[in-house]
Design an enzyme around this catalytic site. Sequence first.
Site: not given
Length: 187
Positions: A13, A11
């Site tokens: 952020d 991922d």
Amino acid sequence: MAKNPAFIILDRDGVINFESKDYIKTPEEWLPIPGSLQAISLLTKAGYTIAVATNQSGVGRGFYTEADLALIHQKMLNSIKALGGNVDKVFYCPHLPDDHCSCRKPGIGLFEQIADYYQLDLRGIIAIGDSLRDIKAALKVGCEPILVLTGNGEQTLLNNRELADEIPVFPDLLTAVQKLLQEEQHV
């Protein structure tokens, strides 16, 4: 923790860079979490192909454009490259939660795009995230999820304490990668 030595999904952020409740709208706002770029460099040097799967509803909300997002990703990729790392490709969902698209995590569309692009069976592939939606999407496609406590990770664990018994949890990306690579050396 099962491993696939060739591929990993991250991922963005809260895992690679600091999260912002106001969204990351410009390259200047994109700031790496300490150790995350080094972690990606370690993975690259260990022979991993790295893909990023990220929800970017700020595009759909009109906070930034896809061109802005491309500039943010270019800064991220350049910062990673400067330390000898490489992210092969960034897959993102620009949609709003209300769009009910299949690509927004916890939907599996981004993971399906990755599987199609690389002609890859995702079962056993490690996917590292900081939110329950990252973990849910990874589990749905048979990935081996890891939760990091950066970004939304601490709150995710606080709200879902059972995760500590179900999946590996690490303070940050660097610690997770170091443990993964250490385990590989002992196999």
